[in-house]
Design an enzyme around this catalytic site. Sequence first.
Site, mmCIF file in Angstrom:
data_model
loop_
_atom_site.group_PDB
_atom_site.id
_atom_site.type_symbol
_atom_site.label_atom_id
_atom_site.label_comp_id
_atom_site.label_asym_id
_atom_site.label_seq_id
_atom_site.Cartn_x
_atom_site.Cartn_y
_atom_site.Cartn_z
ATOM 1 N N GLU A 41 0.932 -1.274 -0.066
ATOM 2 C CA GLU A 41 -0.062 0.114 -0.073
ATOM 3 C C GLU A 41 0.999 1.307 -0.159
ATOM 4 O OE1 GLU A 41 -2.724 -0.500 3.167
ATOM 5 O OE2 GLU A 41 -3.897 -2.065 2.068
ATOM 6 N N GLU A 52 -1.778 -10.191 -6.158
ATOM 7 C CA GLU A 52 -1.639 -10.761 -7.486
ATOM 8 C C GLU A 52 -0.535 -9.909 -8.295
ATOM 9 O OE1 GLU A 52 -4.199 -9.671 -5.790
ATOM 10 O OE2 GLU A 52 -6.121 -11.095 -5.713
#
Length: 128
Positions: A41, A52
Site C-alpha cells: 500500500e 496478485e
Amino acid sequence: MSLKDAALLVRENAYAPYSNFKVGAAIRSASGVIYSGCNVENVAYPEGTCAEAGAIAAMVAAGEQELTEIYVVASSPQPVPPCGGCRQKLAEFGKREVKVTLASVEGAEMETTIGDLLPGAFGASHME
Ligand code: THU
C-alpha cells in the site's frame, strides 16, 4: 513448497498499514516455478498494488509469461476473491481454465477459474 504455503508465507511481508488487510498470492508458472507477491500500500491510496499484481510482476521479471495456477489468501470471513483489476491481469497471463484458489488464513478455500472470474473478458482478439 506448496502454492498455499508460498502464499501464506509471502502474506506475512505484506505492507498494509492503511487497510490492515494483508494479502498473499502465489502463482505457478508454465515451467513449474512458484512466484509470490503481497499487497504493497501507499499513503496515496490509489498507488497501492495488489498481491496478485506483485506475483505476476515477479514472474514476468524472471522471464516467464504464462501462469498455470494461482492461490490467493487473506484473513477474512470468506475466501478472498481477486479485485476486478487483478482479474484482468490474471487473464493476460493465464488461460480461461486456469485454477484459482481463493482462501482465508482461517482455512476456508474455494476453487474457481480465471474464465469464471472474468466472463466476457476483453482480450487481444478484440483489437484485431
Ligand atoms: N487486495 C489484494 O492485494 N488482493 C485482492 O485480491 C483483494 C485486495 C489488497 C489491496 C489493498 O491493499 C487491500 O487488499 C484492501 O483492499
